[in-house]
Write a protein that holds these residues in place. Structure first.
Motif, PDB file in Angstrom:
ATOM      1  N   ILE A  33      38.296  26.433  42.341  1.00  0.00           N
ATOM      2  CA  ILE A  33      39.654  27.242  42.088  1.00  0.00           C
ATOM      3  C   ILE A  33      39.511  27.596  40.674  1.00  0.00           C
ATOM      4  O   ILE A  33      39.881  29.631  41.326  1.00  0.00           O
ATOM      5  CB  ILE A  33      40.994  26.950  42.040  1.00  0.00           C
ATOM      6  CG1 ILE A  33      41.401  26.854  43.303  1.00  0.00           C
ATOM      7  CG2 ILE A  33      42.152  27.907  42.039  1.00  0.00           C
ATOM      8  CD1 ILE A  33      42.112  25.739  43.705  1.00  0.00           C
ATOM      9  N   ALA A  34      39.195  27.427  39.953  1.00  0.00           N
ATOM     10  CA  ALA A  34      39.195  27.970  38.870  1.00  0.00           C
ATOM     11  C   ALA A  34      37.963  29.162  38.196  1.00  0.00           C
ATOM     12  O   ALA A  34      38.153  30.533  37.787  1.00  0.00           O
ATOM     13  CB  ALA A  34      39.169  26.918  37.024  1.00  0.00           C
ATOM     14  N   ARG A  35      37.067  28.318  38.738  1.00  0.00           N
ATOM     15  CA  ARG A  35      35.343  29.702  38.303  1.00  0.00           C
ATOM     16  C   ARG A  35      35.823  30.583  38.897  1.00  0.00           C
ATOM     17  O   ARG A  35      35.204  31.754  38.757  1.00  0.00           O
ATOM     18  CB  ARG A  35      34.580  28.674  38.597  1.00  0.00           C
ATOM     19  CG  ARG A  35      33.981  27.268  37.141  1.00  0.00           C
ATOM     20  CD  ARG A  35      32.883  27.064  38.303  1.00  0.00           C
ATOM     21  NE  ARG A  35      32.521  26.627  39.610  1.00  0.00           N
ATOM     22  CZ  ARG A  35      32.830  24.724  39.794  1.00  0.00           C
ATOM     23  NH1 ARG A  35      32.934  24.422  38.896  1.00  0.00           N
ATOM     24  NH2 ARG A  35      32.508  24.732  41.139  1.00  0.00           N
ATOM     25  N   ARG A  36      36.757  30.488  40.655  1.00  0.00           N
ATOM     26  CA  ARG A  36      36.631  31.927  40.971  1.00  0.00           C
ATOM     27  C   ARG A  36      37.732  33.044  40.715  1.00  0.00           C
ATOM     28  O   ARG A  36      37.886  33.948  40.830  1.00  0.00           O
ATOM     29  CB  ARG A  36      37.325  31.633  42.879  1.00  0.00           C
ATOM     30  CG  ARG A  36      36.330  30.700  43.517  1.00  0.00           C
ATOM     31  CD  ARG A  36      36.058  30.239  44.735  1.00  0.00           C
ATOM     32  NE  ARG A  36      35.153  29.950  46.568  1.00  0.00           N
ATOM     33  CZ  ARG A  36      34.964  29.022  46.916  1.00  0.00           C
ATOM     34  NH1 ARG A  36      35.997  29.688  47.528  1.00  0.00           N
ATOM     35  NH2 ARG A  36      34.143  28.704  47.892  1.00  0.00           N
ATOM     36  N   ASP A 215      32.597  25.406  30.207  1.00  0.00           N
ATOM     37  CA  ASP A 215      32.998  25.214  30.778  1.00  0.00           C
ATOM     38  C   ASP A 215      34.325  26.178  32.107  1.00  0.00           C
ATOM     39  O   ASP A 215      35.224  25.646  31.874  1.00  0.00           O
ATOM     40  CB  ASP A 215      33.449  23.835  31.289  1.00  0.00           C
ATOM     41  CG  ASP A 215      32.322  22.717  31.266  1.00  0.00           C
ATOM     42  OD1 ASP A 215      31.235  23.533  31.602  1.00  0.00           O
ATOM     43  OD2 ASP A 215      32.788  21.804  30.701  1.00  0.00           O
ATOM     44  N   ASN A 216      34.274  27.535  31.445  1.00  0.00           N
ATOM     45  CA  ASN A 216      35.171  28.559  31.359  1.00  0.00           C
ATOM     46  C   ASN A 216      36.202  28.835  30.928  1.00  0.00           C
ATOM     47  O   ASN A 216      37.168  28.884  31.744  1.00  0.00           O
ATOM     48  CB  ASN A 216      35.396  28.403  33.516  1.00  0.00           C
ATOM     49  CG  ASN A 216      34.126  29.064  33.709  1.00  0.00           C
ATOM     50  OD1 ASN A 216      32.933  28.370  34.468  1.00  0.00           O
ATOM     51  ND2 ASN A 216      33.332  30.214  32.976  1.00  0.00           N
ATOM     52  N   LEU A 226      41.295  29.782  31.057  1.00  0.00           N
ATOM     53  CA  LEU A 226      40.823  30.335  31.713  1.00  0.00           C
ATOM     54  C   LEU A 226      40.105  31.526  30.730  1.00  0.00           C
ATOM     55  O   LEU A 226      40.363  32.171  30.251  1.00  0.00           O
ATOM     56  CB  LEU A 226      40.345  30.251  32.897  1.00  0.00           C
ATOM     57  CG  LEU A 226      41.344  29.869  34.035  1.00  0.00           C
ATOM     58  CD1 LEU A 226      41.708  29.995  35.685  1.00  0.00           C
ATOM     59  CD2 LEU A 226      40.541  27.800  33.815  1.00  0.00           C
ATOM     60  N   ALA A 227      38.241  31.533  30.504  1.00  0.00           N
ATOM     61  CA  ALA A 227      37.731  32.333  30.180  1.00  0.00           C
ATOM     62  C   ALA A 227      36.420  32.581  30.470  1.00  0.00           C
ATOM     63  O   ALA A 227      35.610  31.427  31.221  1.00  0.00           O
ATOM     64  CB  ALA A 227      37.603  31.533  28.375  1.00  0.00           C
ATOM     65  N   LEU A 246      40.420  36.145  29.773  1.00  0.00           N
ATOM     66  CA  LEU A 246      41.229  35.290  30.257  1.00  0.00           C
ATOM     67  C   LEU A 246      42.411  35.403  30.702  1.00  0.00           C
ATOM     68  O   LEU A 246      42.922  36.284  31.346  1.00  0.00           O
ATOM     69  CB  LEU A 246      42.252  34.489  28.227  1.00  0.00           C
ATOM     70  CG  LEU A 246      41.035  33.818  27.114  1.00  0.00           C
ATOM     71  CD1 LEU A 246      39.897  35.068  26.440  1.00  0.00           C
ATOM     72  CD2 LEU A 246      42.304  33.824  25.937  1.00  0.00           C
ATOM     73  N   ALA A 247      42.683  33.658  31.453  1.00  0.00           N
ATOM     74  CA  ALA A 247      43.859  33.914  32.634  1.00  0.00           C
ATOM     75  C   ALA A 247      44.317  32.418  32.279  1.00  0.00           C
ATOM     76  O   ALA A 247      43.945  31.589  31.756  1.00  0.00           O
ATOM     77  CB  ALA A 247      43.734  34.432  33.428  1.00  0.00           C
TER      78      ALA A 247
END
Length: 260
Positions: A33-36, A215-216, A226-227, A246-247
């Protein structure tokens, strides 16, 4: 008896493997989910940047066409040979704000300034070194803006008057305002990392510390986000600037939520 014992061992082994997979499953789902999410945000930032570039190129082309067909501009500049006439030197100054630009210049074929919207007093100076770096496709370059070096997004376009070539160059200063136009959502941030300098992230406050992306994920001021990165087209000798997208991390998925 041996068959029963063997069967119990197989069942126990399978149960342990299933339990391990069961425990690992939410973590794997969270990672996907994070990667997407960060990949989608990066794509949104890329699209916003392309829209800004297309808009800039269109504005410069339109300004060049209007200027090339302006009879008063041509009369003063070519017929009367008066480059100091108001219709000439004030041309870029009149259009820079309505066009939503921060840099706007007109040069002759030798790249000598005829009119400057952001620095009118510079008319007559050569900007050959800068303008030779520019193309019709906007790119990031360093420029001297009113005595200060600044990273900018600029392009140039050619037009003609009586078959004589002229050029229009212009664009935007890359600052917090520019980066805010690229932010795709309220829970995301766009930073510009260039050499040892970081611009943007006003809502993050002053950036005291920032880690590398792994790792994002990135740590900014002891907060994990997340990045992802987005390289920028740069014309010049310096290293190319990079956008950091970033999120906020999404809420973690639990085992129970998988069955709700």
């Amino acid at each position: 008896m041996k068959v029963l014992t063997h069967g119990l061992a197989v069942i126990l082994t399978a149960a342990i493997l299933l339990a391990l997979i069961w425990m690992k499953l939410p973590g794997e789902i969270n990672a996907i989910i994070a990667r997407r999410q960060i990949s989608s945000l990066r794509q949104c930032v890329r699209q916003q940047l392309e829209q800004q570039k297309e808009s800039l190129a269109d504005k410069l082309t339109a300004f060049a066409e209007v200027t090339g067909s302006d009879r008063e501009f041509a009369m003063r500049l070519l017929v009367e040979n008066d480059p100091s006439a108001a219709e000439v030197v004030e041309r870029a100054e009149q259009f820079i704000r309505p066009m939503g630009l921060e840099i706007l210049e007109i040069t002759d074929s030798l790249f000598v300034l005829i009119s400057s919207g952001h620095f009118p007093a510079s008319a007559g100076n050569s900007i050959a070194e800068k303008i030779t770096l520019l193309e019709s496709d906007p790119a990031f370059i360093m420029d001297n803006i009113l005595g200060e070096e600044a990273l900018t997004l600029q392009a140039k376009t050619r037009f003609s008057i009586a078959e004589l070539p002229f050029y229009v160059a212009g664009g935007l200063i890359v600052d917090q305002g520019f980066l805010s136009m690229l932010v795709p959502s309220s829970n995301s941030f766009v930073l510009l990392k260039w050499e040892d300098e970081i611009i943007g992230g006003e809502k993050l406050g002053k950036i005291e510390s920032i880690s590398e992306i792994e790792d994002n994920k990135i740590i900014v001021n002891n907060r994990t986000f997340l990045a992802d990165t987005l390289s920028l087209q740069f014309s010049g000798e310096n290293a190319s600037p990079v956008l950091l997208v970033l999120a906020e991390e999404p809420e973690p998925v639990s085992i129970l939520s998988l069955f709700q």
